[in-house]
Design an enzyme around this catalytic site. Structure first.
Site, PDB file in Angstrom:
ATOM      1  N   SER A 136       1.205  -0.897  -0.127  1.00  0.00           N
ATOM      2  CA  SER A 136      -0.151  -0.254   0.103  1.00  0.00           C
ATOM      3  C   SER A 136       0.584   1.150  -0.335  1.00  0.00           C
ATOM      4  O   SER A 136       2.025   1.688   0.841  1.00  0.00           O
ATOM      5  CB  SER A 136      -1.078  -0.185   1.325  1.00  0.00           C
ATOM      6  OG  SER A 136      -1.815   0.927   1.237  1.00  0.00           O
ATOM      7  N   LYS A 162      -1.490  -1.247  -4.205  1.00  0.00           N
ATOM      8  CA  LYS A 162      -2.608  -0.146  -3.710  1.00  0.00           C
ATOM      9  C   LYS A 162      -2.355   1.074  -3.849  1.00  0.00           C
ATOM     10  O   LYS A 162      -1.508   1.486  -2.591  1.00  0.00           O
ATOM     11  CB  LYS A 162      -3.125  -0.810  -2.721  1.00  0.00           C
ATOM     12  CG  LYS A 162      -3.641   0.654  -1.960  1.00  0.00           C
ATOM     13  CD  LYS A 162      -4.545  -0.749  -0.661  1.00  0.00           C
ATOM     14  CE  LYS A 162      -4.852   0.041   1.010  1.00  0.00           C
ATOM     15  NZ  LYS A 162      -5.118  -0.262   1.253  1.00  0.00           N
ATOM     16  N   LYS A 164      -3.259   5.272  -2.884  1.00  0.00           N
ATOM     17  CA  LYS A 164      -4.361   6.291  -1.945  1.00  0.00           C
ATOM     18  C   LYS A 164      -4.596   7.257  -2.379  1.00  0.00           C
ATOM     19  O   LYS A 164      -3.739   7.999  -3.805  1.00  0.00           O
ATOM     20  CB  LYS A 164      -3.604   6.269  -0.932  1.00  0.00           C
ATOM     21  CG  LYS A 164      -3.322   5.677   0.541  1.00  0.00           C
ATOM     22  CD  LYS A 164      -4.558   5.331   1.047  1.00  0.00           C
ATOM     23  CE  LYS A 164      -4.331   3.930   2.101  1.00  0.00           C
ATOM     24  NZ  LYS A 164      -5.134   3.790   3.372  1.00  0.00           N
ATOM     25  N   ASP A 189      -7.576   3.139  -3.211  1.00  0.00           N
ATOM     26  CA  ASP A 189      -8.179   3.163  -2.004  1.00  0.00           C
ATOM     27  C   ASP A 189      -9.010   4.710  -1.124  1.00  0.00           C
ATOM     28  O   ASP A 189      -6.783   5.715  -1.278  1.00  0.00           O
ATOM     29  CB  ASP A 189      -6.764   2.889  -0.392  1.00  0.00           C
ATOM     30  CG  ASP A 189      -7.685   2.684   1.185  1.00  0.00           C
ATOM     31  OD1 ASP A 189      -9.056   2.831   0.827  1.00  0.00           O
ATOM     32  OD2 ASP A 189      -7.790   1.922   1.909  1.00  0.00           O
ATOM     33  N   GLU A 214     -10.886   0.597  -3.253  1.00  0.00           N
ATOM     34  CA  GLU A 214     -11.795   0.430  -1.352  1.00  0.00           C
ATOM     35  C   GLU A 214     -12.437   1.808  -1.015  1.00  0.00           C
ATOM     36  O   GLU A 214     -11.676   3.319  -1.425  1.00  0.00           O
ATOM     37  CB  GLU A 214     -10.309   0.738  -0.784  1.00  0.00           C
ATOM     38  CG  GLU A 214     -10.322  -0.079   0.332  1.00  0.00           C
ATOM     39  CD  GLU A 214      -8.930  -1.055   1.295  1.00  0.00           C
ATOM     40  OE1 GLU A 214      -8.057  -0.853   0.283  1.00  0.00           O
ATOM     41  OE2 GLU A 214      -8.869  -0.648   1.851  1.00  0.00           O
ATOM     42  N   ASP A 239     -13.583  -1.322   3.171  1.00  0.00           N
ATOM     43  CA  ASP A 239     -12.464  -1.348   4.761  1.00  0.00           C
ATOM     44  C   ASP A 239     -13.676  -0.811   5.921  1.00  0.00           C
ATOM     45  O   ASP A 239     -14.462  -1.312   6.865  1.00  0.00           O
ATOM     46  CB  ASP A 239     -11.471  -0.601   4.570  1.00  0.00           C
ATOM     47  CG  ASP A 239     -10.606  -0.882   5.167  1.00  0.00           C
ATOM     48  OD1 ASP A 239     -11.149  -0.397   6.672  1.00  0.00           O
ATOM     49  OD2 ASP A 239      -9.623  -0.162   5.412  1.00  0.00           O
ATOM     50  N   LYS A 263      -9.926  -6.342   9.062  1.00  0.00           N
ATOM     51  CA  LYS A 263      -8.874  -6.155   9.506  1.00  0.00           C
ATOM     52  C   LYS A 263      -9.888  -6.561  11.124  1.00  0.00           C
ATOM     53  O   LYS A 263     -10.045  -5.982  11.492  1.00  0.00           O
ATOM     54  CB  LYS A 263      -8.497  -4.800   9.748  1.00  0.00           C
ATOM     55  CG  LYS A 263      -7.775  -3.834   8.995  1.00  0.00           C
ATOM     56  CD  LYS A 263      -7.485  -2.654   8.083  1.00  0.00           C
ATOM     57  CE  LYS A 263      -7.242  -1.624   7.112  1.00  0.00           C
ATOM     58  NZ  LYS A 263      -6.944  -0.360   7.382  1.00  0.00           N
ATOM     59  N   GLY A 291      -3.841  -3.682   6.588  1.00  0.00           N
ATOM     60  CA  GLY A 291      -3.309  -3.335   7.184  1.00  0.00           C
ATOM     61  C   GLY A 291      -3.078  -1.627   8.224  1.00  0.00           C
ATOM     62  O   GLY A 291      -3.583  -1.426   7.483  1.00  0.00           O
TER      63      GLY A 291
HETATM   64  O1  OSB Z   1      -7.225   2.474   4.749  1.00  0.00           O
HETATM   65  O2  OSB Z   1      -5.963   0.357   4.535  1.00  0.00           O
HETATM   66  C1  OSB Z   1      -6.617   1.656   4.989  1.00  0.00           C
HETATM   67  C2  OSB Z   1      -2.805   2.122   6.913  1.00  0.00           C
HETATM   68  C3  OSB Z   1      -3.454   3.186   8.155  1.00  0.00           C
HETATM   69  C4  OSB Z   1      -4.709   3.291   7.920  1.00  0.00           C
HETATM   70  C5  OSB Z   1      -5.566   2.693   6.436  1.00  0.00           C
HETATM   71  C6  OSB Z   1      -5.168   2.239   6.091  1.00  0.00           C
HETATM   72  C7  OSB Z   1      -3.513   1.986   5.610  1.00  0.00           C
HETATM   73  C8  OSB Z   1      -3.044   1.385   4.737  1.00  0.00           C
HETATM   74  C9  OSB Z   1      -1.765   0.137   4.631  1.00  0.00           C
HETATM   75  O3  OSB Z   1      -3.457   1.605   3.407  1.00  0.00           O
HETATM   76  C10 OSB Z   1      -1.780  -0.958   5.241  1.00  0.00           C
HETATM   77  C11 OSB Z   1      -0.087  -1.163   5.958  1.00  0.00           C
HETATM   78  O4  OSB Z   1       0.577  -1.433   5.273  1.00  0.00           O
HETATM   79  O5  OSB Z   1      -0.106  -1.200   6.801  1.00  0.00           O
HETATM   80 MG    MG Z   2      -8.619   0.826   4.181  1.00  0.00          MG
END
Ligand code: OSB
Ligand code: MG
Length: 369
Positions: A136, A162, A164, A189, A214, A239, A263, A291
């Site tokens: 991510s 992925k 953002k 995401d 996402e 999510d 999660k 994550g």
């Molecule tokens: O939305 O999945 C998410 C990190 C912090 C809070 C929310 C998210 C995320 C990530 C990174 O996308 C996930 C990771 O690398 O642990």
């Molecule tokens: Mg997410």
């Protein structure tokens, strides 16, 4: 099992690179590490995933500590339990606060796996030896920087990327990635940064063959997501919206998503995560493990959970060295060719490194109830 003593350590871990989403940046990860001792002396470990500020969901590091100290530990300490599934029953009168609940329940699962002499993955019913890992990538200061990073991750072998997105940082960014990497398994995401008023922008993303989008809409919504899904070709992955099996059932009934991100913290523990996994499997909804920038204990729990068969898509659990100068477990979690090997040894398969944990601890408190 009878839990007799819990030590909570507040850790502050410097990150190699700040992680930015549509709502917040994490430059230093703070977490609570739970060392949970049962009457026979077995020790299990748990980790909170809530951030310092409530931008992802409403929980924060301080609310998780409050819930643990004032409600969850008093409900659990000195109670006889035969199986970790019973922990959620002890917490039944305490609403929500899933991340606080999950931190303690994860430690109980660890103790249970050790006492029944099996790996945590096996205790959960997981049978994979290897899990597929994606990466991510947070919001970057320029598209060139983002493309450079993606190139590095593709070369390292991550199974999907992925990125953002947020309003104003979406269609052109995805277009540039697609142009540079035509066949890359790619997804976006939004961390709930859009509304139904943005439907035309979200529909433009249909042109780029994304695996999924996402959480485009509000964290507490499944109705608008169902409306949006009818007008998008790309599957929606929920999510933030999924905090329980009940949420998952309703989202699937409404057609709010085609994929689910599970999660452990967000859904209140491993037992609930497994129930959502099973329910999604019965309804042909593939899942993957999200994550929360976890340190080694949370990461180990994610790996064990991902060994279940309907974790059919690569998750966000990258290796320790992607996030940390030094992780809190030995050996560190390693990704090779986009895979993590699921530990087959008893328990979580990684040892907490007390020397590093002590170095990162800013406060500590012991509870005996
Ligand atoms: O939305 O999945 C998410 C990190 C912090 C809070 C929310 C998210 C995320 C990530 C990174 O996308 C996930 C990771 O690398 O642990
Ligand atoms: Mg997410």
């Amino acid at each position: 099992m009878r839990i007799e003593e819990i030590t909570i350590r507040h850790l502050k871990m410097p990150m190699k690179a700040p992680f930015t989403t549509s709502f917040g940046t994490v430059a230093e990860k703070e977490l609570l590490l739970l060392e949970v001792k049962d009457a026979s002396g077995t020790i299990g470990w748990g980790e909170t995933v809530a951030f310092v500020a409530p931008w992802y969901t409403e929980e924060t590091l301080k609310t998780t500590w409050h819930m643990l100290e004032d409600f969850l530990m008093p409900a659990l300490l000195h109670k006889d339990i035969a199986h970790p599934d019973e922990v959620s029953a002890l917490f039944a009168t305490i609403r929500r606060n899933g991340m606080a609940k999950a931190s303690i329940e994860g430690a109980v699962w660890d103790i249970y796996a050790q006492q029944t002499k099996q790996s945590l993955a096996h205790a959960l019913g997981g049978s994979k030896d290897l899990i597929d890992v994606g990466i991510s990538v947070g919001i970057q200061s320029s598209t060139d920087k983002l493309l450079e990073l993606i190139k590095v991750y593709v070369e390292k072998g991550y199974k999907r990327v992925k990125v953002k997105i947020k309003p104003g940082y979406d269609v052109e960014v995805i277009r540039a990635i697609r142009a540079a990497f035509p066949n890359l398994p790619l997804m976006a995401d939004a961390n709930s940064a859009y509304t139904l008023n943005d439907i035309e922008v979200l529909q433009q993303l249909d042109a780029f063959n994304l695996l999924m989008i996402e959480q485009p809409l509000a964290a507490d919504d499944i109705i608008d997501h169902a409306k949006l899904q009818k007008q998008l070709k790309t599957p929606i992955c929920l999510d933030e919206s999924i905090t329980s099996l009940e949420d998952a059932r309703k989202a699937i009934e409404l057609g709010s998503c085609g994929v689910m991100n599970i999660k452990i913290g967000r859904v209140g523990g491993i037992t609930e995560a497994k129930k959502i996994h099973d329910y999604c499997q019965q309804h042909a909804i593939p899942v993957w493990c999200g994550g929360m920038l976890e340190a080694g204990i949370g990461r180990a729990h994610n790996i064990a959970l991902t060994a279940l068969s309907n974790f059919a898509l690569p998750g966000d659990t990258a290796g320790s060295s992607h996030y940390w100068y030094e992780d809190i477990v030995t050996p560190e979690i390693v990704v090779e060719d986009g895979h993590i090997r699921v530990p087959q040894s008893i328990g979580i398969g990684y040892q907490p490194n007390l020397e590093i944990i002590d170095k990162l601890t800013i406060s500590k408190k012991v509870y005996k109830g």
